[in-house]
Structure formats: C-alpha cells, structure tokens
Scaffold this motif. Structure first.
Motif, mmCIF file in Angstrom:
data_model
loop_
_atom_site.group_PDB
_atom_site.id
_atom_site.type_symbol
_atom_site.label_atom_id
_atom_site.label_comp_id
_atom_site.label_asym_id
_atom_site.label_seq_id
_atom_site.Cartn_x
_atom_site.Cartn_y
_atom_site.Cartn_z
ATOM 1 N N THR A 270 2.637 10.865 -5.593
ATOM 2 C CA THR A 270 1.458 10.148 -6.061
ATOM 3 C C THR A 270 0.617 10.945 -7.048
ATOM 4 O OG1 THR A 270 1.307 8.796 -4.058
ATOM 5 C CG2 THR A 270 -0.718 9.097 -5.319
ATOM 6 N N THR B 32 8.207 8.207 -3.058
ATOM 7 C CA THR B 32 7.225 7.177 -2.746
ATOM 8 C C THR B 32 5.968 7.385 -3.594
ATOM 9 O OG1 THR B 32 6.173 8.445 -0.963
ATOM 10 C CG2 THR B 32 8.048 7.025 -0.368
ATOM 11 N N HIS B 33 5.182 6.328 -3.686
ATOM 12 C CA HIS B 33 3.915 6.393 -4.416
ATOM 13 C C HIS B 33 2.871 5.530 -3.735
ATOM 14 C CE1 HIS B 33 4.938 8.487 -8.184
ATOM 15 N NE2 HIS B 33 6.128 7.918 -8.058
ATOM 16 N N SER B 34 1.647 6.019 -3.747
ATOM 17 C CA SER B 34 0.504 5.134 -3.593
ATOM 18 C C SER B 34 0.151 4.727 -5.015
ATOM 19 C CB SER B 34 -0.668 5.838 -2.917
ATOM 20 O OG SER B 34 -1.814 5.019 -2.980
ATOM 21 N N ALA C 91 4.462 2.170 1.997
ATOM 22 C CA ALA C 91 5.594 2.768 1.282
ATOM 23 C C ALA C 91 6.153 3.954 2.057
ATOM 24 C CB ALA C 91 5.169 3.191 -0.122
ATOM 25 N N ASN C 92 5.277 4.850 2.519
ATOM 26 C CA ASN C 92 5.744 6.002 3.288
ATOM 27 C C ASN C 92 6.361 5.575 4.618
ATOM 28 O OD1 ASN C 92 5.102 8.005 1.428
ATOM 29 N ND2 ASN C 92 3.012 8.237 2.186
ATOM 30 N N ASP D 81 6.512 12.181 -1.592
ATOM 31 C CA ASP D 81 5.394 11.378 -2.080
ATOM 32 C C ASP D 81 4.920 12.025 -3.386
ATOM 33 O OD1 ASP D 81 2.840 10.344 -2.655
ATOM 34 O OD2 ASP D 81 2.450 9.895 -0.555
ATOM 35 N N GLY E 155 1.931 0.214 -3.232
ATOM 36 C CA GLY E 155 2.829 1.341 -3.022
ATOM 37 C C GLY E 155 4.192 1.047 -3.618
ATOM 38 N N SER F 271 0.847 -1.199 0.000
ATOM 39 C CA SER F 271 0.000 0.000 0.000
ATOM 40 C C SER F 271 0.878 1.242 0.000
ATOM 41 C CB SER F 271 -0.914 0.023 1.234
ATOM 42 O OG SER F 271 -0.142 0.233 2.410
ATOM 43 N N GLY F 272 0.260 2.377 -0.306
ATOM 44 C CA GLY F 272 0.988 3.634 -0.231
ATOM 45 C C GLY F 272 1.387 3.980 1.186
#
Length: 424
Positions: free
Chosen positions: A183, A201-203, A86-87, A181, A217, A82-83
């Motif tokens: 996203t 990072t990405h969702s 990831a974070n 991020d 993510g 998941s995003g």
C-alpha cells in the motif's frame, strides 16, 4: 500496453475504447446482466467467462483490477471493498481451520488485530516475527501446518522496510507463498513480484485513490507460485463441490488463485466494491505516478527539516541516510518510499498532543496517504486496541506521531509544522 512505461499504464492501462465507444471507462452500475437463453446463463454457473451478478464480477471492477495488475506486473487480480478484506481474502483463500501462517510483527494495527483476534477465532493460528530477525530465527517460527508468510513493504506506521528477498527465500524454502501489502510505496516505487513475492495486496483507499472519497482493496497474483508442489493447498488443487467439482489449478491454470477468490469468497462474503467506487479509484490511478512523486519529494524535505529541529526527539523516514532502513529502501525503492513520516516531539505524549492541536493546515484524521497533509497519534487511535507489549511489537511508541505529507506546497506544510512547534 506491456511495452509502455508505468506512467502511461496509469493513464491508459486496461481500458482501450474501440471506435465510437466512451473515451472514459464506463460505470456499469447494474446488479445483474441479461442473456438471451437459459443455456447461456447456465454456463456462467460453470465458471465460464462472463457476468451474472455484480457481487461476483462487474466490468468496471474488472477493468480497474486489470490496470492494477498491469502496474504490479502480475498475472491476475481482483478488487475488494476494503484493504482489510483484501488482506483477509489473500490469506483465507489458502487457509482454513487448523492452519497456521507467519506475519511480520510491524504491520498496521487493524491488520494485526484481524490476524491476532478474528482469524484465531476461525481456528487459524499466527506467529508474529520481528522482520529484522535473522533467517534462522524466522525459520524457527514455521510449523508443519504453516501455509503462508505475510508482511508490509513499508510498515504502517513504524515505517520498517521489509527485506522482501529474505522473506521470499524463507517462505519458498518451506513451500509457501509470500504475501506482501504494498500500500505505502505503491507499484510506482516498488514492485514486490520482482523480488520474489507471490501475492500483493493493497488498500486502494490510500495513495491509489488519493482523494479520501472511497475505500477499497485489491489482491494481485503474480502467477508464479506452484500451488500443486506439496499438497499444502487442497482448496486450490482438489475438487470444489460447490462448483460441480471444479479444480482451480487444473481448470484455470495460473488464474486459479484469483478465480477461487471470485467464485468462493466474493460469492460467500460479498466484500465487493461498487462500480461507482471503482470508477473513482480509476480516476485516482490516472494521476498516481504524478502524485506519488510529489508526496515523496515533499516528505523528504520535511523529514530533513524535522531531523534538524531541536524540538524533535527522533525522526523515522526511510529516505534519510541516517535511517536504519535506508539501505533496504535504496535497494527496493530507489526512486522514493512514500509520503508518510513518523516522529516524536520532545516532551512525550503531552507535547505530541499539543503539537497536533496546534496544526492549522494539517488535519487530525483517521486516514493516511491522500492528497491532503494529515496527522495522527496511532497509540490512541489506529492501534488503541493493542496492549503495551503489542504496541512495542508493532513498532509504535507512545509518543509516535504519524504525519502523512500531502501534495500541497512543501513550504506551506513546513510553516504549519513550525508554528505548531512554537506553541510547545
């Protein structure tokens, strides 16, 4: 593929089939992998390249991570489930109990809660700063134990545009990385590494997948940050006894940061995407450039329509020349920002709810950034756990409506908005 455009990388990046191999990236739907000798298996536990268990690594997951890394212009990357994970992984990979980091205050409510509540319970402190503050004010938030700076390229849902170069300069002056991020704009519209960011990072749940069918993510490392410069990151620069004394920066070089996420965090937390989900993510990536362009075209026209409508109290979209972030948006995202608009309806919260209930094409859902137009009232949903003060800090007013513009015909979306406004 380095010489090809980003549109071509979306379609054919990472997976290049050889003679007689499947044309489409295969799904390696297996938990484990067979080897002919015990010695071959044992070497994998010394972190030699290969696959032993899908919780740590899987060929399908790795190929998709490679594609996203390619799109961002990074050095190495890994997928997560998941995003949010990831974070969390991007930070916990270099933070521990007693450490501190700085975050932009205008971030997604779930991420704000992760930082402000859950990570504090782990003994990790955070200071939230106004992203529009001057350098002196942000510098004053640093402490001797500060290990990272975090922000969103375009904040969800306030749509603040982060001055990436400013934050990168500040973070690097204190010897810590900038984590972004990315996203909302995706690498189609913004590549933060080109402006000094160190980790992205990405969702992937959002525009990258694009169809609201799976969550995921990604963490991408630029490979540019010197983890050994100041002794702040012992987890990367000193022996890991759980892997026979491996030193990630020494043994894996620029891949050390991502290798540590795989070897420690995926091993221990298990936030690994299924290969099936990664396969669906790749299908979304293949059309990402086309969809992002359409999202932005539609959103621009709708933002202009809303700005001219006398039933709308205010409109926030970085693509509007009247927007306070227009200059930053043109600097970092000259080809478009994202498909998300925030606005308020005259009459406040009650009018906002009546408007949302009157929509027929756009759906009220707890989601954003997929092919279908959808709408949400963040103060009562995604940011519901925040108090009034925290809502203000996040840039979320009580009347804020988040409209995620899809890729339908823009005239149909506008007609739906118009008929819903007529009921107020």
């Amino acid at each position: 593929m380095s010489d090809y455009s980003i549109e071509t990388k979306c379609v054919q990046g990472a997976y290049r089939p050889k003679n007689g191999e499947p044309r489409v990236m295969p799904i390696y739907q297996s938990t484990t992998y067979k080897y002919d000798t015990g010695e071959a298996m044992a070497k994998l536990f010394d972190l030699e390249p290969g696959y032993m268990y899908t919780r740590l690594a899987n060929p399908t997951n790795d190929l998709v991570a490679q594609k996203i890394t390619m799109l961002e212009g990074g050095f190495a990357g890994v997928l997560t489930s998941s995003g949010q994970s990831a974070n969390f992984f991007a930070l916990i990979n270099i933070l521990g109990a007693g450490d501190h980091f700085i975050s932009s205050a205008t971030i997604y409510g779930g991420t704000f809660n992760l930082f402000n509540v859950t990570m504090r319970k782990l003994g990790i402190d955070v200071t939230f700063v106004d992203p529009n503050a001057d350098e002196d004010t942000i510098n004053a938030a640093f402490k001797p134990n500060t290990k990272a700076v975090f922000g969103e390229t375009i904040a969800n849902p306030s749509l603040d545009v982060l001055d990436i170069e400013k934050f990168a300069k500040i973070a690097h002056s204190h010897g810590v990385p900038l984590i972004i991020d990315n996203t909302f704009p995706t690498p189609i519209n913004c590549r933060p590494f080109e402006f000094g960011a160190d980790i992205v990072t990405h969702s992937t749940t959002k525009y990258m997948e694009g169809h609201a069918t799976i969550i995921g993510g990604a963490v991408i490392d630029s490979g540019n940050f010197d983890w050994e410069q100041n002794g702040k990151f012992p987890g990367l620069t000193t022996p890991d006894e759980s892997y026979h004394g491996a030193v990630y920066t020494r043994d894996f070089g620029k891949a050390g940061y991502i290798t540590k996420i795989v070897a420690q965090l995926l091993r221990d937390y298990g936030s690994t995407p299924s290969p099936q989900n990664s396969f669906y993510l790749n299908l979304g990536l293949e059309t990402l450039a086309l969809r992002v362009e359409r999202h932005c075209q539609n959103a621009q026209k709708i933002a202009e329509y809303l700005e001219a409508n006398d039933k709308i109290a205010w409109v926030n979209y970085p693509g509007l020349p009247s927007n306070k972030y227009y200059g930053l948006a043109q600097k970092y995202m000259p080809n478009g920002t994202c498909g998300v608009i925030s606005f308020g309806v005259k009459g406040g919260r009650e009018a906002a709810e009546k408007f949302m209930n009157g929509l027929r094409l756009a759906a009220i859902v707890t989601h954003v950034a997929d092919a279908r137009t959808c709408v949400l009232h963040p103060a009562s949903t995604t940011h519901r756990q925040l108090g009034d003060k925290e809502l203000i800090e996040c840039g979320v007013s009580a009347d804020l409506i988040r409209l995620s513009v899809g890729i339908e015909n823009v005239n149909d979306i506008i007609a739906d908005i118009e008929q819903a406004l007529s009921s107020i």
